[in-house]
Design a protein around this motif. Sequence first.
Motif, PDB file in Angstrom:
ATOM      1  N   VAL A  41      40.755  22.257  13.455  1.00  0.00           N
ATOM      2  CA  VAL A  41      39.492  21.529  13.516  1.00  0.00           C
ATOM      3  C   VAL A  41      39.465  20.736  14.823  1.00  0.00           C
ATOM      4  N   ARG A  42      38.410  20.943  15.608  1.00  0.00           N
ATOM      5  CA  ARG A  42      38.264  20.245  16.892  1.00  0.00           C
ATOM      6  C   ARG A  42      36.789  20.014  17.165  1.00  0.00           C
ATOM      7  N   ALA A  43      36.433  18.766  17.419  1.00  0.00           N
ATOM      8  CA  ALA A  43      35.048  18.402  17.777  1.00  0.00           C
ATOM      9  C   ALA A  43      34.040  18.969  16.791  1.00  0.00           C
ATOM     10  N   GLY A  44      34.373  18.892  15.503  1.00  0.00           N
ATOM     11  CA  GLY A  44      33.438  19.325  14.465  1.00  0.00           C
ATOM     12  C   GLY A  44      33.414  20.813  14.205  1.00  0.00           C
ATOM     13  N   ARG A  45      34.181  21.591  14.944  1.00  0.00           N
ATOM     14  CA  ARG A  45      34.211  23.035  14.741  1.00  0.00           C
ATOM     15  C   ARG A  45      35.528  23.445  14.075  1.00  0.00           C
ATOM     16  N   ARG A  46      35.493  24.591  13.376  1.00  0.00           N
ATOM     17  CA  ARG A  46      36.647  25.066  12.623  1.00  0.00           C
ATOM     18  C   ARG A  46      36.928  26.527  12.959  1.00  0.00           C
ATOM     19  N   TRP A  47      38.213  26.846  13.075  1.00  0.00           N
ATOM     20  CA  TRP A  47      38.655  28.226  13.246  1.00  0.00           C
ATOM     21  C   TRP A  47      39.819  28.448  12.291  1.00  0.00           C
ATOM     22  N   SER A  48      39.851  29.581  11.627  1.00  0.00           N
ATOM     23  CA  SER A  48      40.862  29.823  10.603  1.00  0.00           C
ATOM     24  C   SER A  48      41.525  31.179  10.769  1.00  0.00           C
ATOM     25  N   ALA A  49      42.741  31.277  10.259  1.00  0.00           N
ATOM     26  CA  ALA A  49      43.472  32.546  10.214  1.00  0.00           C
ATOM     27  C   ALA A  49      44.431  32.509   9.036  1.00  0.00           C
ATOM     28  N   PRO A  50      44.582  33.623   8.312  1.00  0.00           N
ATOM     29  CA  PRO A  50      45.580  33.665   7.242  1.00  0.00           C
ATOM     30  C   PRO A  50      46.968  33.858   7.822  1.00  0.00           C
ATOM     31  N   THR A  51      47.973  33.448   7.098  1.00  0.00           N
ATOM     32  CA  THR A  51      49.343  33.667   7.543  1.00  0.00           C
ATOM     33  C   THR A  51      49.725  35.134   7.382  1.00  0.00           C
ATOM     34  N   PHE A  52      50.703  35.552   8.169  1.00  0.00           N
ATOM     35  CA  PHE A  52      51.348  36.845   7.971  1.00  0.00           C
ATOM     36  C   PHE A  52      52.828  36.585   7.748  1.00  0.00           C
ATOM     37  N   GLY A  53      53.507  37.521   7.120  1.00  0.00           N
ATOM     38  CA  GLY A  53      54.896  37.309   6.747  1.00  0.00           C
ATOM     39  C   GLY A  53      55.862  38.149   7.557  1.00  0.00           C
ATOM     40  N   VAL A  54      57.037  37.571   7.836  1.00  0.00           N
ATOM     41  CA  VAL A  54      58.137  38.292   8.469  1.00  0.00           C
ATOM     42  C   VAL A  54      59.439  37.774   7.858  1.00  0.00           C
TER      43      VAL A  54
END
Length: 596
Positions: A41-54
């Motif tokens: 979250v930055r300056a009111g905007r949101r970006w998302s990603a799911p985790t991946f496993g290793v």
Amino acid sequence: MSRPSTLPEGALVLGPLLRYVDQTSATVWVRTAERATVTVVRAGRRWSAPTFGVHGSHYALVVCDGLEPASDEPYEVLLDDERVWPLEGAPPSHIRTLDPDRLPHFAFGSCRTMGSHDAKGVRLHGVDALRSLGVTLRDVPDAGRPDLMVLLGDQVYADTTPHPELEEFIRARRSLDEPPYEEIKDYVEYDELYRLTWSEPVIRWLLSTLPSSMIFDDHDVRDDWNTSWSWRRDMRATTWWQERIVSGLASYWVHQHLGNLSPDELAQEELYARVLAHAASGAEDELDLTADLDALAARADAEPETYRWSHTRELGDCLLVVLDSRAARDLQPDRRSILDATEMQWLDETLRGGHRHVFVGTSLPFLLPPGLHDFEAIDEVVAQGEYGRTAAHAAERVRRTVDLEHWAAFNAGFDEVFEMVMDLARGNRGPAPDTVTFLSGDVHNSYFAEVTDPARHGARSRIVQAVCSPLRNPMPRGVRIAVSMLTRSLVRPMRFLASRSRRVPDPRYPWTVTEGPWFDNNVALCRVTSGGLELTWVAGMVDGDDHDHPWLREVYSVRVPSRDAATDDTRPEPDRGEDPGERPGGPRRRPAAVVA
């Protein structure tokens, strides 16, 4: 604003690391304790990603796009919509995008081993220069934040365990009486090694707010990695090496390599494209990359031409090229080169004119002190059998014992790259840059070198070498004497020995170490100015027992004027000294002046 977190302590295992940043995008890397959706979250905007496993661990790389150029805003990290960063009481982390009107400014260095930061840790390892930089950026209001931190190898030491917590972790999993003993064995141990190396609070904050570019060197895998064909043959004959190299490259891909790539490059990366496709599909399960990543790592080791670890960054009108000088080697005795044919072609296509300054990051110094260069060149010729089998075996033992495996020990590749650089400097690949600067580490000492009279060879660019090593891993005093001699007093004797043999090649373009070496734990700062470059090496200092507040002193500073600059005063400023007592009045406390 996110609601207070109900997640268990330690839900964010490691990170965030701010990695790639340009004018309009940034990437943020994290490791989590459980599968989650990671949101920035930055300056009111949101970006998302799911985790991946290793191998049972969980990671995410969040791409933040559509940012404003020259913007500087704090950010938060959420796991499943609950805030986990910044930590309670910690300073905020920022994403500052590149400003096309701001002259570039970056830090660089290599070789940072673990260890505590109390009196005992300082006695063993010295003051951590990278941590000292972090404290300065955190606590000094007018300290200027660099645009980038270039970490040139040995981010982790997989062949030593100088940390009691790491040793305890390994002992709980296996016996230390069996190979590879106290060295890192597999991916899970690498995972813990990275966690311990990057989780110290100041380092963690620094990595969260200063973008970084990284490349491995030998200790990220093992000392002398890919020194020679016989070294590789001997390693492959062990029972443990295959698991080690696969784990080393796989963990590097996760922890370091992904963050080197731009959003467009991530979309084209053969394995990470699957992560993006899985996220776009809306699938509820977590993508497990274990088998495919291990296969990629095994293939990259066996067939290095099939995968590229080198990368580039644009910094305003400057170009940074970061070279893999470890995994991409051609070790076959009849065509030894530090870069194989595929990597050499990529570099040839990448070194193009039109940039004001070109920086070539290579973990190993391209321009060694001339005495050491000749020593390594002589050893390579002997080790390749030019003087018989007995001499070759002896030279190979010397090569491994004292680490004679830099560019000088792969002379064919050295000459080929030097010709590329000179071609660039002559303006044959487009407008010549003002400078071509090699940035390096590895050798546990720092120095500045320059090609002598490049104009005599038709070059319009100044060609220099800046070495900064170590960030924290000081060289033993006895070795310092030998290095100093090869840099100064033994240069002529080694040149005489090299010239006596027609088999040892003479460098076509001579160079000189104009300043150094110095042996402090230090980090280097490079600032592009209107008149050229300013390079400054700074070291951490501690007052008494106040280890929580190290400060920076200037070790040395060099100005490299552009070819059109009015002044021809190219000598370094007289401000050096390995020990505070060597200079009248002791070291100068100049954190703001050094970093700003």
